[in-house]
Design a protein around this motif. Structure first.
Motif, PDB file in Angstrom:
ATOM      1  N   GLY A  53      22.923  26.604  -3.662  1.00 45.68           N
ATOM      2  CA  GLY A  53      24.216  26.439  -3.413  1.00 45.68           C
ATOM      3  C   GLY A  53      25.070  27.946  -3.151  1.00 45.68           C
ATOM      4  O   GLY A  53      26.248  27.916  -3.362  1.00 45.68           O
ATOM      5  N   HIS A  54      24.281  29.087  -3.239  1.00 41.99           N
ATOM      6  CA  HIS A  54      24.494  30.275  -2.786  1.00 41.99           C
ATOM      7  C   HIS A  54      24.370  30.430  -1.275  1.00 41.99           C
ATOM      8  O   HIS A  54      23.319  30.922  -1.095  1.00 41.99           O
ATOM      9  N   VAL A  55      25.247  30.494  -0.475  1.00 46.74           N
ATOM     10  CA  VAL A  55      25.252  30.831   0.854  1.00 46.74           C
ATOM     11  C   VAL A  55      24.822  32.224   1.054  1.00 46.74           C
ATOM     12  O   VAL A  55      25.402  33.231   0.593  1.00 46.74           O
ATOM     13  N   SER A  56      23.605  32.313   1.950  1.00 46.46           N
ATOM     14  CA  SER A  56      23.004  33.710   2.097  1.00 46.46           C
ATOM     15  C   SER A  56      23.965  34.300   3.101  1.00 46.46           C
ATOM     16  O   SER A  56      24.540  35.386   2.995  1.00 46.46           O
ATOM     17  N   ASN A 114      20.038  39.460   7.195  1.00 43.57           N
ATOM     18  CA  ASN A 114      19.184  39.430   6.181  1.00 43.57           C
ATOM     19  C   ASN A 114      18.184  38.258   6.378  1.00 43.57           C
ATOM     20  O   ASN A 114      18.640  37.171   6.133  1.00 43.57           O
ATOM     21  N   ARG A 115      16.899  38.645   6.811  1.00 43.38           N
ATOM     22  CA  ARG A 115      15.934  37.745   6.911  1.00 43.38           C
ATOM     23  C   ARG A 115      15.175  37.495   5.826  1.00 43.38           C
ATOM     24  O   ARG A 115      14.053  36.608   6.033  1.00 43.38           O
ATOM     25  N   GLN A 116      15.529  37.894   4.671  1.00 43.50           N
ATOM     26  CA  GLN A 116      14.782  37.693   3.420  1.00 43.50           C
ATOM     27  C   GLN A 116      14.584  36.144   3.173  1.00 43.50           C
ATOM     28  O   GLN A 116      15.756  35.504   3.191  1.00 43.50           O
ATOM     29  N   GLY A 117      13.477  35.689   2.896  1.00 41.94           N
ATOM     30  CA  GLY A 117      13.345  34.116   2.492  1.00 41.94           C
ATOM     31  C   GLY A 117      13.099  33.266   3.814  1.00 41.94           C
ATOM     32  O   GLY A 117      12.971  31.996   3.582  1.00 41.94           O
ATOM     33  N   LEU A 118      12.909  33.984   5.043  1.00 41.57           N
ATOM     34  CA  LEU A 118      12.844  33.224   6.320  1.00 41.57           C
ATOM     35  C   LEU A 118      11.525  33.459   6.851  1.00 41.57           C
ATOM     36  O   LEU A 118      11.197  34.487   7.129  1.00 41.57           O
ATOM     37  N   ILE A 119      10.593  32.316   6.815  1.00 37.49           N
ATOM     38  CA  ILE A 119       9.258  32.451   7.261  1.00 37.49           C
ATOM     39  C   ILE A 119       9.015  31.125   8.334  1.00 37.49           C
ATOM     40  O   ILE A 119       9.530  30.040   7.823  1.00 37.49           O
ATOM     41  N   PRO A 120       7.962  31.242   9.270  1.00 43.59           N
ATOM     42  CA  PRO A 120       7.643  29.893   9.844  1.00 43.59           C
ATOM     43  C   PRO A 120       7.048  29.035   8.989  1.00 43.59           C
ATOM     44  O   PRO A 120       6.385  29.110   7.986  1.00 43.59           O
ATOM     45  N   GLU A 121       7.525  27.816   9.024  1.00 45.65           N
ATOM     46  CA  GLU A 121       7.423  26.659   8.336  1.00 45.65           C
ATOM     47  C   GLU A 121       7.711  26.596   6.987  1.00 45.65           C
ATOM     48  O   GLU A 121       7.387  25.753   6.132  1.00 45.65           O
ATOM     49  N   GLY A 122       8.754  27.705   6.828  1.00 44.99           N
ATOM     50  CA  GLY A 122       9.324  27.831   5.453  1.00 44.99           C
ATOM     51  C   GLY A 122      10.586  26.944   5.187  1.00 44.99           C
ATOM     52  O   GLY A 122      11.089  26.480   6.258  1.00 44.99           O
ATOM     53  N   SER A 123      11.093  26.865   4.055  1.00 39.76           N
ATOM     54  CA  SER A 123      12.315  26.203   3.896  1.00 39.76           C
ATOM     55  C   SER A 123      13.795  26.922   4.127  1.00 39.76           C
ATOM     56  O   SER A 123      13.817  28.053   3.955  1.00 39.76           O
ATOM     57  N   VAL A 124      14.701  26.094   4.574  1.00 34.75           N
ATOM     58  CA  VAL A 124      15.922  26.878   4.747  1.00 34.75           C
ATOM     59  C   VAL A 124      17.059  25.618   4.772  1.00 34.75           C
ATOM     60  O   VAL A 124      16.894  24.338   4.912  1.00 34.75           O
ATOM     61  N   ALA A 125      18.118  26.137   4.096  1.00 34.56           N
ATOM     62  CA  ALA A 125      19.381  25.123   3.934  1.00 34.56           C
ATOM     63  C   ALA A 125      20.300  25.266   4.972  1.00 34.56           C
ATOM     64  O   ALA A 125      20.908  26.698   4.865  1.00 34.56           O
ATOM     65  N   ALA A 157      10.630  25.579  12.398  1.00 35.05           N
ATOM     66  CA  ALA A 157       9.803  25.105  13.258  1.00 35.05           C
ATOM     67  C   ALA A 157       9.587  26.330  14.106  1.00 35.05           C
ATOM     68  O   ALA A 157       8.216  26.342  14.268  1.00 35.05           O
ATOM     69  N   GLU A 158      10.333  27.247  14.376  1.00 40.85           N
ATOM     70  CA  GLU A 158      10.151  28.384  15.109  1.00 40.85           C
ATOM     71  C   GLU A 158      10.817  29.506  14.605  1.00 40.85           C
ATOM     72  O   GLU A 158      12.063  29.402  14.247  1.00 40.85           O
ATOM     73  N   LEU A 159      10.464  30.827  14.588  1.00 49.64           N
ATOM     74  CA  LEU A 159      11.106  31.837  14.104  1.00 49.64           C
ATOM     75  C   LEU A 159      10.973  33.126  15.224  1.00 49.64           C
ATOM     76  O   LEU A 159       9.820  33.503  15.177  1.00 49.64           O
ATOM     77  N   ARG A 160      11.806  33.405  15.766  1.00 46.74           N
ATOM     78  CA  ARG A 160      11.819  34.566  16.693  1.00 46.74           C
ATOM     79  C   ARG A 160      12.625  35.804  16.250  1.00 46.74           C
ATOM     80  O   ARG A 160      13.223  35.898  15.236  1.00 46.74           O
ATOM     81  N   SER A 218      18.789  30.904   2.432  1.00 50.01           N
ATOM     82  CA  SER A 218      17.459  31.079   2.648  1.00 50.01           C
ATOM     83  C   SER A 218      16.700  30.516   1.279  1.00 50.01           C
ATOM     84  O   SER A 218      17.291  30.253   0.369  1.00 50.01           O
ATOM     85  N   ASP A 219      15.397  30.410   1.309  1.00 52.15           N
ATOM     86  CA  ASP A 219      14.493  29.994   0.242  1.00 52.15           C
ATOM     87  C   ASP A 219      14.737  30.931  -0.834  1.00 52.15           C
ATOM     88  O   ASP A 219      14.338  32.041  -0.806  1.00 52.15           O
ATOM     89  N   CYS A 220      15.167  30.640  -1.958  1.00 52.93           N
ATOM     90  CA  CYS A 220      15.639  31.292  -3.169  1.00 52.93           C
ATOM     91  C   CYS A 220      14.228  32.000  -3.795  1.00 52.93           C
ATOM     92  O   CYS A 220      14.122  32.960  -4.373  1.00 52.93           O
ATOM     93  N   LEU A 221      13.174  31.116  -3.910  1.00 53.37           N
ATOM     94  CA  LEU A 221      12.014  31.542  -4.472  1.00 53.37           C
ATOM     95  C   LEU A 221      11.128  32.467  -3.641  1.00 53.37           C
ATOM     96  O   LEU A 221      10.547  33.584  -4.232  1.00 53.37           O
ATOM     97  N   LEU A 222      11.216  32.417  -2.206  1.00 58.09           N
ATOM     98  CA  LEU A 222      10.688  33.469  -1.376  1.00 58.09           C
ATOM     99  C   LEU A 222      11.396  34.673  -1.461  1.00 58.09           C
ATOM    100  O   LEU A 222      10.784  35.736  -1.349  1.00 58.09           O
ATOM    101  N   ARG A 223      12.717  34.642  -1.358  1.00 55.52           N
ATOM    102  CA  ARG A 223      13.792  35.828  -1.668  1.00 55.52           C
ATOM    103  C   ARG A 223      13.270  36.514  -2.873  1.00 55.52           C
ATOM    104  O   ARG A 223      13.254  37.682  -3.030  1.00 55.52           O
ATOM    105  N   ALA A 224      13.021  35.741  -4.107  1.00 57.77           N
ATOM    106  CA  ALA A 224      12.523  36.650  -5.478  1.00 57.77           C
ATOM    107  C   ALA A 224      11.367  37.221  -5.113  1.00 57.77           C
ATOM    108  O   ALA A 224      11.251  38.297  -5.427  1.00 57.77           O
ATOM    109  N   ARG A 225      10.172  36.672  -4.364  1.00 57.98           N
ATOM    110  CA  ARG A 225       9.059  37.313  -4.223  1.00 57.98           C
ATOM    111  C   ARG A 225       9.317  38.565  -3.210  1.00 57.98           C
ATOM    112  O   ARG A 225       8.547  39.506  -3.445  1.00 57.98           O
TER     113      ARG A 225
END
Length: 211
Positions: free
Chosen positions: A99-102, A126-137, A146-149, A180-187
């Motif tokens: 619930g924390h908008v990136s 800031n693209r942190q947490g965005l990958i193909p087939e990854g989650s986003v809100a 579905a696609e990341l360009r 963006s995905d908070c877990l992937l941002r943490a990684r």
């Protein structure tokens, strides 16, 4: 925490200025009255319920939240996505959403996709947490990229998502809340700060369950 699965669509019935921000009154059709002090996601933004009377609850947004989200653009009559906070024993059917908008991003395109719609959205700074087939809100809705360009990404909205959320109402050029995905941002932060020496690769993403 939230899941990104919208429980109901609410309607903004009133907004008024308050010292340091705005107060919103939003109608809802939850089964139960909302508890004062409870967390609720409004278009993906975590807010606190001040009161709930006759299926209309009140929340307050201050400058920090207003500056980082698309909430200031809401007007009386606007529809909003609503989700109550995840219970510790609840089902996690979407993905973990704080619930924390990136960032706030712009809708670039909408095209038919089978019985649904493909939504093309501008890539955030800031693209942190965005990958193909990854989650986003997007406006609080849990979706899969579905696609990341280089300058945009796309998500595919099935009929159920179009029916149960406000994403079907989005127009070209409209602003939308992105988390963006908070877990992937943490990684990502672990790697960038040297806490984790492993490189982020597609194989590592697969091991972590993101691909």
């Amino acid at each position: 925490m939230f899941t990104g699965l919208i429980e109901c669509i609410g309607t903004l019935v009133a907004r008024r200025p308050i010292p340091g921000g705005l107060s919103f009154r939003i109608s809802h059709n939850f089964d139960k009255r909302l508890t004062q002090g409870a967390s609720i996601a409004v278009n993906g933004v975590c807010l606190t319920v001040k009161e709930d009377k006759e299926s209309v609850f009140t929340v307050e947004c201050y400058y920090e939240t207003l500056n980082k989200t698309a909430l200031p653009r809401l007007r009386t009559g606007s529809s909003v996505n609503l989700e109550q906070a995840l219970r510790i024993d609840g089902a996690l059917d979407g993905h973990l959403v704080q619930g924390h908008v990136s960032e706030v991003v712009r809708v670039l395109g909408k095209t038919p996709w089978g019985k649904g719609v493909e939504l093309r959205v501008a890539l955030p700074v800031n693209r942190q947490g965005l990958i193909p087939e990854g989650s986003v809100a997007l406006d609080g809705v849990s979706l899969t990229i579905a696609e990341l360009r280089s300058n945009f990404f796309s998500v595919q909205l099935i009929g159920e998502t179009l029916e149960r959320t406000i994403l079907k109402q989005k127009k070209l050029g409209e602003l939308i809340n992105l988390e963006s995905d908070c877990l992937l941002r943490a990684r990502y932060q672990e790697v960038m700060t040297g806490q984790n020496k492993e490189s982020i690769t597609m194989s590592r993403m697969a091991e972590w369950g993101y691909v």
